[in-house]
Design a protein around this motif. Structure first.
Motif, PDB file in Angstrom:
ATOM      1  N   VAL A   1     -14.101  47.093  39.157  1.00 56.96           N
ATOM      2  CA  VAL A   1     -12.819  47.776  39.024  1.00 56.96           C
ATOM      3  C   VAL A   1     -12.647  48.886  40.056  1.00 56.96           C
ATOM      4  O   VAL A   1     -11.533  49.367  40.252  1.00 56.96           O
ATOM      5  CB  VAL A   1     -12.603  48.336  37.595  1.00 56.96           C
ATOM      6  N   ILE A   2     -13.731  49.290  40.708  1.00 57.27           N
ATOM      7  CA  ILE A   2     -13.642  50.317  41.754  1.00 57.27           C
ATOM      8  C   ILE A   2     -13.776  49.710  43.140  1.00 57.27           C
ATOM      9  O   ILE A   2     -13.969  50.423  44.111  1.00 57.27           O
ATOM     10  CB  ILE A   2     -14.669  51.445  41.544  1.00 57.27           C
ATOM     11  N   GLY A   3     -13.678  48.391  43.234  1.00 54.06           N
ATOM     12  CA  GLY A   3     -13.773  47.711  44.520  1.00 54.06           C
ATOM     13  C   GLY A   3     -15.102  46.998  44.671  1.00 54.06           C
ATOM     14  O   GLY A   3     -15.959  47.052  43.788  1.00 54.06           O
ATOM     15  N   PRO A   4     -15.289  46.328  45.814  1.00 58.80           N
ATOM     16  CA  PRO A   4     -16.516  45.558  46.015  1.00 58.80           C
ATOM     17  C   PRO A   4     -17.740  46.463  46.147  1.00 58.80           C
ATOM     18  O   PRO A   4     -17.713  47.471  46.850  1.00 58.80           O
ATOM     19  CB  PRO A   4     -16.250  44.787  47.309  1.00 58.80           C
ATOM     20  N   LEU A   5     -18.799  46.081  45.440  1.00 58.51           N
ATOM     21  CA  LEU A   5     -20.071  46.793  45.493  1.00 58.51           C
ATOM     22  C   LEU A   5     -21.115  45.878  46.116  1.00 58.51           C
ATOM     23  O   LEU A   5     -21.176  44.686  45.791  1.00 58.51           O
ATOM     24  CB  LEU A   5     -20.551  47.175  44.093  1.00 58.51           C
ATOM     25  N   MET A   6     -21.936  46.431  46.980  1.00 57.74           N
ATOM     26  CA  MET A   6     -23.061  45.680  47.523  1.00 57.74           C
ATOM     27  C   MET A   6     -24.304  46.117  46.765  1.00 57.74           C
ATOM     28  O   MET A   6     -24.619  47.301  46.701  1.00 57.74           O
ATOM     29  CB  MET A   6     -23.242  45.966  49.008  1.00 57.74           C
ATOM     30  N   LEU A   7     -24.987  45.156  46.173  1.00 56.13           N
ATOM     31  CA  LEU A   7     -26.221  45.415  45.442  1.00 56.13           C
ATOM     32  C   LEU A   7     -27.378  44.814  46.220  1.00 56.13           C
ATOM     33  O   LEU A   7     -27.253  43.720  46.777  1.00 56.13           O
ATOM     34  CB  LEU A   7     -26.182  44.768  44.061  1.00 56.13           C
ATOM     35  N   ALA A   8     -28.506  45.502  46.235  1.00 61.34           N
ATOM     36  CA  ALA A   8     -29.717  44.977  46.863  1.00 61.34           C
ATOM     37  C   ALA A   8     -30.885  45.261  45.933  1.00 61.34           C
ATOM     38  O   ALA A   8     -30.939  46.315  45.282  1.00 61.34           O
ATOM     39  CB  ALA A   8     -29.949  45.615  48.223  1.00 61.34           C
ATOM     40  N   ALA A   9     -31.818  44.307  45.880  1.00 62.39           N
ATOM     41  CA  ALA A   9     -32.975  44.454  45.006  1.00 62.39           C
ATOM     42  C   ALA A   9     -34.223  43.935  45.702  1.00 62.39           C
ATOM     43  O   ALA A   9     -34.161  43.020  46.525  1.00 62.39           O
ATOM     44  CB  ALA A   9     -32.754  43.703  43.699  1.00 62.39           C
ATOM     45  N   THR A  10     -35.340  44.547  45.351  1.00 60.07           N
ATOM     46  CA  THR A  10     -36.654  44.109  45.804  1.00 60.07           C
ATOM     47  C   THR A  10     -37.395  43.558  44.586  1.00 60.07           C
ATOM     48  O   THR A  10     -36.857  43.556  43.473  1.00 60.07           O
ATOM     49  CB  THR A  10     -37.451  45.294  46.383  1.00 60.07           C
TER      50      THR A  10
ATOM     51  N   GLY B   1     -37.334  46.322  41.915  1.00 55.83           N
ATOM     52  CA  GLY B   1     -36.113  46.571  41.159  1.00 55.83           C
ATOM     53  C   GLY B   1     -34.921  46.786  42.065  1.00 55.83           C
ATOM     54  O   GLY B   1     -34.999  46.605  43.292  1.00 55.83           O
ATOM     55  N   LEU B   2     -33.829  47.192  41.459  1.00 56.23           N
ATOM     56  CA  LEU B   2     -32.599  47.491  42.196  1.00 56.23           C
ATOM     57  C   LEU B   2     -32.890  48.637  43.151  1.00 56.23           C
ATOM     58  O   LEU B   2     -33.408  49.681  42.755  1.00 56.23           O
ATOM     59  CB  LEU B   2     -31.494  47.867  41.214  1.00 56.23           C
ATOM     60  N   VAL B   3     -32.557  48.460  44.427  1.00 58.00           N
ATOM     61  CA  VAL B   3     -32.892  49.466  45.440  1.00 58.00           C
ATOM     62  C   VAL B   3     -31.651  50.119  46.029  1.00 58.00           C
ATOM     63  O   VAL B   3     -31.720  51.228  46.550  1.00 58.00           O
ATOM     64  CB  VAL B   3     -33.788  48.868  46.547  1.00 58.00           C
ATOM     65  N   SER B   4     -30.497  49.448  45.933  1.00 61.59           N
ATOM     66  CA  SER B   4     -29.305  49.988  46.578  1.00 61.59           C
ATOM     67  C   SER B   4     -28.042  49.485  45.894  1.00 61.59           C
ATOM     68  O   SER B   4     -27.951  48.317  45.520  1.00 61.59           O
ATOM     69  CB  SER B   4     -29.292  49.565  48.052  1.00 61.59           C
ATOM     70  N   VAL B   5     -27.093  50.398  45.744  1.00 59.58           N
ATOM     71  CA  VAL B   5     -25.727  50.097  45.314  1.00 59.58           C
ATOM     72  C   VAL B   5     -24.827  50.791  46.325  1.00 59.58           C
ATOM     73  O   VAL B   5     -24.974  51.993  46.547  1.00 59.58           O
ATOM     74  CB  VAL B   5     -25.423  50.622  43.894  1.00 59.58           C
ATOM     75  N   SER B   6     -23.928  50.053  46.940  1.00 62.74           N
ATOM     76  CA  SER B   6     -23.057  50.647  47.964  1.00 62.74           C
ATOM     77  C   SER B   6     -21.607  50.358  47.651  1.00 62.74           C
ATOM     78  O   SER B   6     -21.246  49.220  47.344  1.00 62.74           O
ATOM     79  CB  SER B   6     -23.407  50.084  49.340  1.00 62.74           C
ATOM     80  N   PHE B   7     -20.786  51.401  47.747  1.00 62.38           N
ATOM     81  CA  PHE B   7     -19.347  51.290  47.531  1.00 62.38           C
ATOM     82  C   PHE B   7     -18.652  50.640  48.720  1.00 62.38           C
ATOM     83  O   PHE B   7     -19.174  50.653  49.834  1.00 62.38           O
ATOM     84  CB  PHE B   7     -18.721  52.685  47.347  1.00 62.38           C
ATOM     85  N   HIS B   8     -17.439  50.173  48.477  1.00 67.36           N
ATOM     86  CA  HIS B   8     -16.541  49.696  49.540  1.00 67.36           C
ATOM     87  C   HIS B   8     -17.263  48.711  50.466  1.00 67.36           C
ATOM     88  O   HIS B   8     -17.298  48.891  51.688  1.00 67.36           O
ATOM     89  CB  HIS B   8     -15.964  50.864  50.343  1.00 67.36           C
ATOM     90  N   ALA B   9     -17.843  47.672  49.886  1.00 68.80           N
ATOM     91  CA  ALA B   9     -18.741  46.758  50.598  1.00 68.80           C
ATOM     92  C   ALA B   9     -18.012  45.807  51.534  1.00 68.80           C
ATOM     93  O   ALA B   9     -18.098  44.604  51.426  1.00 68.80           O
ATOM     94  CB  ALA B   9     -19.594  45.984  49.598  1.00 68.80           C
ATOM     95  N   ARG B  10     -17.312  46.390  52.475  1.00 62.33           N
ATOM     96  CA  ARG B  10     -16.672  45.613  53.528  1.00 62.33           C
ATOM     97  C   ARG B  10     -17.687  45.387  54.645  1.00 62.33           C
ATOM     98  O   ARG B  10     -18.769  45.970  54.613  1.00 62.33           O
ATOM     99  CB  ARG B  10     -15.430  46.348  53.999  1.00 62.33           C
ATOM    100  N   PRO B  11     -17.369  44.561  55.643  1.00 63.54           N
ATOM    101  CA  PRO B  11     -18.375  44.226  56.665  1.00 63.54           C
ATOM    102  C   PRO B  11     -19.071  45.417  57.329  1.00 63.54           C
ATOM    103  O   PRO B  11     -20.296  45.396  57.494  1.00 63.54           O
ATOM    104  CB  PRO B  11     -17.580  43.398  57.678  1.00 63.54           C
ATOM    105  N   ALA B  12     -18.358  46.449  57.706  1.00 63.39           N
ATOM    106  CA  ALA B  12     -18.996  47.590  58.382  1.00 63.39           C
ATOM    107  C   ALA B  12     -19.995  48.287  57.453  1.00 63.39           C
ATOM    108  O   ALA B  12     -21.094  48.672  57.878  1.00 63.39           O
ATOM    109  CB  ALA B  12     -17.949  48.575  58.873  1.00 63.39           C
TER     110      ALA B  12
ATOM    111  N   TRP C   1     -37.228  53.098  43.912  1.00 63.69           N
ATOM    112  CA  TRP C   1     -36.838  54.413  44.410  1.00 63.69           C
ATOM    113  C   TRP C   1     -37.239  54.619  45.869  1.00 63.69           C
ATOM    114  O   TRP C   1     -37.201  55.727  46.375  1.00 63.69           O
ATOM    115  CB  TRP C   1     -37.490  55.496  43.555  1.00 63.69           C
ATOM    116  N   SER C   2     -37.628  53.586  46.578  1.00 73.28           N
ATOM    117  CA  SER C   2     -38.209  53.775  47.905  1.00 73.28           C
ATOM    118  C   SER C   2     -37.232  54.231  48.984  1.00 73.28           C
ATOM    119  O   SER C   2     -37.665  54.584  50.067  1.00 73.28           O
ATOM    120  CB  SER C   2     -38.959  52.528  48.349  1.00 73.28           C
ATOM    121  N   LEU C   3     -35.942  54.254  48.722  1.00 74.96           N
ATOM    122  CA  LEU C   3     -34.989  54.759  49.720  1.00 74.96           C
ATOM    123  C   LEU C   3     -34.751  56.259  49.580  1.00 74.96           C
ATOM    124  O   LEU C   3     -33.919  56.831  50.288  1.00 74.96           O
ATOM    125  CB  LEU C   3     -33.658  54.009  49.629  1.00 74.96           C
ATOM    126  N   THR C   4     -35.496  56.898  48.695  1.00 79.23           N
ATOM    127  CA  THR C   4     -35.383  58.341  48.533  1.00 79.23           C
ATOM    128  C   THR C   4     -36.762  58.897  48.187  1.00 79.23           C
ATOM    129  O   THR C   4     -37.637  58.174  47.741  1.00 79.23           O
ATOM    130  CB  THR C   4     -34.341  58.704  47.445  1.00 79.23           C
TER     131      THR C   4
END
Length: 190
Positions: free
Chosen positions: A25-34, A37-48, A98-101
């Protein structure tokens, strides 16, 4: 495992990093997991945005992330996010990587995940005090801006002490939408 756990759990076979874009409902989200576990959630998941996130993941993990919308690693995060956005889930129960922080930002994000429940907010200064750095409100703001797991680790629940919204990596309108969903702010009129 809850959202503030160690992220250690049974290994899931597949690529080192699996990712997918999901609608919300807030737009496309990009999810990534290793496998952890879940490692990343990114808003506005357009190509850039996707390219930037993929570069970060590639650099951090030393391998090419694989687009895998059907990955078992992503199934539960996708299910729980859909339930959250539908108003039926108030606490995430996901293994997190949590490896990205690290360091202070990780301490702050873990405290946020375990100590600021759905439908509540906390000030930057109060969150800094909770992790033993009462003078660290600006550092908390920086940690929120670098949160690799927004929504799941709810940086939208951190506000200014005077009641202002503060900043938000997904944009202030997205922050308003998330706080309205949780009943903290009124729903927009139109």
């Amino acid at each position: 495992m809850n959202s503030y756990g160690t992220g250690e759990g049974p290994a899931v076979r597949g690529p080192a990093v699996a990712w997918a874009v999901v609608d919300s409902v807030i737009g496309p989200l990009m999810l990534a997991a290793t496998a952890t576990g879940l490692v990343s959630v990114s808003f506005h998941a357009r190509p850039a945005v996707r390219d930037t996130v993929l570069d970060r993941l590639r650099t951090r993990f030393g391998t090419e992330p694989v687009e895998a919308p059907g990955s078992p690693r992503l199934a539960e995060p996708v299910r729980q996010l859909a339930a959250y956005f539908a108003g039926g889930l108030h606490a995430f129960d996901l293994a997190l990587d949590w490896s990205l922080t690290g360091g202070f930002p990780r301490e702050v994000l873990r405290e946020l995940a375990r100590g600021v429940p759905y439908g509540t907010v906390v000030g930057y200064g109060e969150l800094a005090a909770r992790v033993g750095r009462p003078e660290g409100a600006q550092a908390v703001g920086a940690a929120m801006g670098a949160n690799p797991l927004p929504v799941v680790v709810p940086c939208h629940r951190v506000v200014e002490s005077d009641g202002g919204l503060g900043g938000f990596g997904g944009g202030l309108e997205t922050k308003r939408q998330l706080l309205a969903l949780e009943g903290v702010l009124p729903q927009p009129l139109f």
